[in-house]
Design an enzyme around this catalytic site. Structure first.
Site: not given
Length: 1156
Positions: A317-319, A321, A344
């Site tokens: 999720h976010s960073m 990823g 995501m």
């Protein structure tokens, strides 16, 4: 006697220049009925006789004598009256024996010239810092209006409705205590957990119950590992309630998902590159540990016949990823231990902010690695050949990370990954914000179902092959209407035998549309055959829309769609070929047999659109839709629609073959024409069910639109369905559906600023496409109109140009400082920030904005944009055309010359922001100055000389040097230089407070000069502060979690030393010496370079703004130190402690007045 800075309010060192007393004449001049500044003007001849000064300009014999310390003059006191008289009558005074030891406090006399420019600034030198010219006021007003409408538009932006369902879960987190310092050096900072759903997953203290494929969740910037609970709970419940009861899937290798998660202690990887690398290193070590758990039979309940897992699925999720992608580039990565990554709201293309050099360079290294890997010709040379990367974006509701940055088209080819928006995912059809994407009920169900479909525990990789995984992900995440969507019809074998009597009248004439308003109106099943047009007819397309679900082979629903070809009887052996036999011949011998394929797998879900529909995500049964190009049906002669309802059933079906000439409308013309005149068209009454409007000119993510659809003479009672609209772009895969459509707010994530070009350059931009489904049986015309939403478009600037509002104001500040120093070097008066801004607005600022506007236009229209100064070039094969992935990093980052006007708009807003910040700083300084004055007068004694001038008290030079040395040592060892910069800002604030108070008390040009100078430097430092504050937050967070390992990349002493020396020098009240030689152009050049860089590179490489300002501070320090003949001997005396008497008053120099 020693020299002082021009207008310096500081007392010189006691051992070099003892405190002096005033003559009666001078004292009288400062009486209550006299103006000190008149005295300064009237006594210039005396001033010239009394003092000497250092002048950096060449002595050509025509220099205008300048005052040494404005109008408030001190005569040096001594025990000998004759010595005083001799000094007062001397026309020229040579330096004293200690002059060469002076710290950087050199001074110049104020000029007595009568040039118009000199007279102008002499008359305005008393101008209050609160004064604002009409031009500045009007500019600020216009900027404020722009800013107000931008913020208002952003707060009321076209973000869509929030329709996420609330998930249900019973979480339990098991801490993997075995993953300790023996496995990783980050064991004291990060933690590894296993999720178990209470009441569903089996586990105990001895056995963790590992029975499926391992999945590792990585939280984002300052995110919590507990965010995974919604996904993990759905995985446990879906397997328990659905998958485990499907024996075919169990035999195919489908098992449960064992969700692990990493607790990054809410670390802020988005702001710090080294933290990102640390997390990636920890992820690889965690993957190795997770895989080792499946080798231990005490912790696993796996079938011993199954291979041990060799890879882990990563969900970020976010960073998180970005951390997942970074892990594959690290030296401790185990080959093939990761083959599937689902992210995501992850900013893949660019870092969210460019304030840290490490994060920018780390992003470059990661992206270059992935690009180079996929540029290899042979799979054996590509370490990422088996890796699939799916990037899912939330859309306009995400206000934390621009969803444009989620695009991976510049990183991964379409064979290995794609970008999709949640509004495109079937049965989700909703935009989500940055946090709700982890728990949105509709979205989590789609994610988990897709993961179960790619699982195959019979393979060591725990997943199906890459090509099969990509096909599954496209099926689950894409609408099915995209050109890349795969159709399975041609890959299947006929499995249904359809038998019809020869005299059946169920075959519709060629080209006729099938409309069923009710199912089962006849007793028993009914078959309708649509003949497939002959091949060679271009532009034909088959479409079918219904509110019923398509039956698969053997199911007993209401509707089944088959694609058939004539099947000749071969000795009665047809029964062994087909798994399903549908006989509608009634036992007649004369019958037609058709070999058919079921089309249910190619069915597409569309949101139900009825007169009562409000949102596409309404919890109602969706429409079912089929769409085939004529080429896809080359093996078939008929389309069979089987109505299997036994009794009259509510439902409808609409099917037809349409021509592209009627169904596809391509709008010609450029963006300018569409903006000025809009778009209006009328769809005829005999139109196809599906009409597609393609507008290639609309591809920018900076513009919003208003779309209106008006139906004429339609009867809602006879309407099968309400109009349904799909807005789509092909790269990235973004689709939005609008049900019961009337008025639509249109925004898209197409061509966005600062985005790198895709791996495969597209010949033309596809633009936006609108697909409109309407009921053609009503016989009504439809008007479609499109126009630009100016108010809504303003809000798009916030997400796409957030960093601009930090970089462009620095352009304004640099130009103001440049103008201030030009006037100071020419006239001796350091004008206020407001006056400098007004002067810049009338001279250099419009010219620079014009130049930047032309540059923005030329960069956008140039076919070959020169590479940027940063060496961000991706090496490619010699036979390939190199792609400059940094060509959009410059200025506005726009690929469309139409948006050149944004440069003056941002410049205008920046002026207003600078004016507002200036007055905020003035208010703060005034309050603190008032408090400072109150505390000073309450001390019991007021230090004043005989003329009433407050002494600008300052620490000794030795103390300042010790403070500087201690701070630099700490920077080189323990603290990041960003912390020292914040300390410097606080010290500068204190200097400004004292300078303002002294200026108000003395009302002398000297003190006003220094106050204006200190204030402008403080404004500059304030604009640089946000660049440093983010890294400082990371460092402070590490201290909170007891992680004391220093940042190896933020201990460069040279990155902060000039600022520290400058600020420490200014604490003594030393006014910077004037530079009247050609060297004064160096100051202008540095400030102009800062202004230009702020505009051109400030968004993509904002971290360099600190270093440019640091160079400016270094130049100021050079002026301070070397304008007064600085020598090592003076430095040695200071270190020896010979300045012990500095700043102390002597009996003859001043008196102490008792507070009344």
């Amino acid at each position: 006697m020693h020299r002082r800075s021009s207008g310096s309010p500081v007392e010189d060192d006691a051992e070099d220049s003892p405190l002096v007393s005033r003559s009666p004449t001078e004292s009288t001049a400062h009486g209550p009925n006299n103006n000190a500044f008149e005295t300064a003007e009237k006594s210039r001849s005396q001033i010239a006789k009394r003092g000497t000064s250092f002048d950096l300009r060449r002595d050509n014999g025509a220099s205008t004598p300048r005052s040494r310390n404005s109008g408030l003059w001190r005569t040096p006191s001594s025990s000998s009256t004759s010595s005083t008289t001799a000094m007062a009558t001397a026309s020229t005074e040579t330096k004293s024996s200690s002059a060469s030891f002076l710290m950087p406090l050199a001074s110049q006399r104020l000029p007595m010239g009568t040039s118009p420019e000199s007279s102008r600034f002499r008359s305005s030198r008393l101008r209050s810092p609160w004064t604002c010219s009409i031009l500045t006021a009007l500019t600020t007003l216009v900027a404020s209006v722009f800013l107000f409408f931008i913020v208002r538009s952003f707060s009321a932006r076209q973000a869509g409705e929030d329709g996420c369902g609330i998930p249900v879960m019973s979480p339990t987190f098991l801490h993997m205590v075995g993953f300790d310092t023996e496995h990783t050096r980050f064991a004291s900072k990060y933690n590894l957990y296993l999720y178990r759903e209470e009441g569903v997953d089996f586990y105990n203290q001895e056995n963790l119950g590992l029975n499926g494929a391992p999945v590792l969740f990585l939280p984002g910037n300052a995110g919590s590992y507990r965010q995974v609970r919604s996904l993990a709970a759905e995985a446990s419940r879906h397997f328990h309630d659905v998958v485990r009861h499907d024996q075919e899937r169990i035999k195919a290798g489908t098992r449960s998902l064992d969700f692990f998660m990493i607790d990054f202690n809410e670390d802020m990887a988005a702001f710090h590159g080294q933290t990102l690398l640390d997390q990636a290193e920890y992820v690889n070590e965690a993957i190795a540990y997770i895989l080792s758990l499946y080798h231990d039979p005490k912790r696993s309940r796996r079938d011993p016949e199954l291979p041990d897992p060799s890879s882990v699925i990563l969900i970020g999720h976010s960073m998180g990823g970005i951390v997942a992608r970074t892990a594959l580039t690290m030296s401790n990565y185990q080959a093939n231990s990761v083959n599937t990554i689902v992210t995501m709201s992850a900013p893949h293309a660019k870092p969210p902010v460019s304030f840290d050099s490490d994060i920018v360079h780390t992003y470059k290294q990661i992206n270059d690695y992935w690009r180079e890997a996929y540029s290899q010709t042979w799979a054996n040379n590509n370490p990422l050949w088996h890796v699939t990367l799916i990037s899912i974006a939330g859309g306009s509701r995400d206000t934390v990370v621009p969803s444009d940055y989620a695009s991976i088209s510049s990183l991964v080819p379409e064979t290995h990954g794609f970008t999709v928006f949640t509004s495109s995912i079937p049965d989700v059809w909703i935009g989500v914000d940055h946090l709700s994407i982890t728990w949105c009920d509709q979205f989590r169900k789609a994610i988990i179902k897709s993961l179960f479909d790619i699982i195959d525990v019979r393979r060591a990789s725990q997943t199906k092959p890459r090509a099969e995984r990509m096909r599954i992900f496209k099926k689950w995440y894409l609408t099915g209407l995209e050109p890349v969507a795969e159709r399975t019809l041609s890959q299947k074998e006929p499995n249904t035998l359809l038998t019809l009597e020869d005299k059946s009248n169920s075959i519709l004439p060629q080209g006729q549309r099938l409309i069923l308003r009710e199912l089962g109106h006849r007793s028993g099943p009914k078959v309708y055959l649509l003949p497939v047009p002959p091949q060679g007819v271009s532009g034909k397309k088959f479409t079918l829309l219904t509110d019923q679900r398509f039956d698969k082979t053997g199911e007993h629903g209401n509707l089944e769609v088959l694609f058939c070809s004539v099947f000749p009887l071969q000795n009665g052996k047809f029964a062994t070929v087909f798994s399903m036999n549908m006989d509608f011949s009634g036992g007649n011998t004369g019958s037609t047999r058709l070999a058919c394929k079921n089309a249910a797998e190619d069915g597409i879900h569309l949101p139900a659109s009825t007169p009562a529909s409000k949102y596409p995500f309404d919890r109602v049964q969706p429409f079912s839709y089929l769409q085939y190009e004529l080429e896809d049906l080359s093996e078939h002669q008929f389309v069979a629609i089987v109505d299997k309802a036994d009794s009259p059933t509510k439902g409808w079906v609409l099917a037809e073959f349409s021509d592209s000439s009627d169904a596809v409308i391509r709008v010609r013309g450029g963006l300018g024409g569409l903006l000025s005149a809009g778009l209006k068209m009328r769809l005829p009454a005999n139109r196809p069910m599906l009409t597609e409007i393609k507008i290639p000119a609309l591809h920018s993510s900076l513009l919003d639109y208003k779309l209106q659809i008006v139906r004429h003479n339609h009867d809602k009672r006879q309407e099968l369905f309400a109009p349904l609209l799909r807005q789509s772009i092909s790269d990235p895969h973004e689709s939005k559906f609008f049900v019961n459509v009337d008025k639509v707010d249109v925004n898209l994530h197409g061509v966005a600023p600062f985005m790198p070009p895709p791996l495969r350059e597209q010949a033309t931009l596809g633009g936006v496409s609108f697909q409109l489904w309407t009921d053609p049986s009503c016989g009504s015309t439809v008007d479609v109109s499109l126009k630009v939403d100016i108010a809504g478009s303003l809000g798009e600037l916030v997400m796409r140009y957030r960093t601009v509002f930090a970089a462009f104001p620095l352009l304004v500040v640099a130009l103001v400082l440049r103008k201030q120093f030009q006037m100071y070097d020419e006239t001796g008066y350091f004008i206020t920030f407001a006056e400098g801004l007004d002067t810049a607005l009338r001279s250099s600022f419009p010219i620079l904005l014009l130049a930047m506007s032309l540059l923005a236009s030329s960069l956008a229209t140039s076919a070959q944009i020169p590479p940027s100064d940063e060496p961000f070039q991706w090496p490619v094969n010699a036979t390939e055309t190199p792609i400059d992935f940094t060509k959009n990093d410059l200025l506005l980052g726009s690929q469309d010359a139409f948006f050149w006007f944004l440069v003056p708009v941002f410049g205008l807003i920046s002026v207003g922001v600078c004016v507002i910040l200036n007055y905020i700083a003035l208010i703060l300084l005034s309050v603190l100055s008032f408090i400072y004055g109150c505390l000073r007068t309450r001390s019991g004694y007021i230090k004043r000389n005989e003329k009433g001038t407050p002494i600008f008290s300052a620490p000794t030079a030795r103390r300042r040097m010790i403070n500087t040395a201690i701070l630099l040592v700490l920077v080189s060892t323990l603290i990041p230089y960003q912390f020292a910069y914040m300390v410097a800002c606080i010290v500068q604030l204190a200097t400004c407070v004292r300078a303002q108070w002294h200026a108000k008390e003395t009302r002398s040009t000297a003190h006003y000069n220094f106050s204006n100078y200190a204030h402008s430097i403080f404004i500059l430092m304030l604009w640089i502060l946000p660049i440093n504050i983010l890294v400082l937050l990371v460092w402070a967070h590490n201290l909170v979690v007891h992680w004391f390992m220093p940042f190896s990349s933020h201990h460069n002493v040279l990155s902060i030393m000039p600022f520290i020396l400058l600020v420490e020098t200014m604490t003594s009240g030393a006014m910077i010496p004037r530079v009247t030689t050609r060297l004064k152009h160096v100051t202008s050049m540095i400030l102009f370079a800062i202004a230009v860089y702020s505009a051109v590179y400030g968004v993509s490489y904002a971290y360099l703004l600190h270093h440019l300002a640091n160079i400016l501070a270094a130049w100021f320090v050079v002026i301070y130190f070397f304008s007064s003949g600085f020598s090592l001997r003076r430095l040695w005396l200071i270190l020896e402690g010979d300045d012990a008497t500095q700043g102390k008053s002597e009996p003859g120099g001043s008196h102490q007045k008792k507070k009344p």
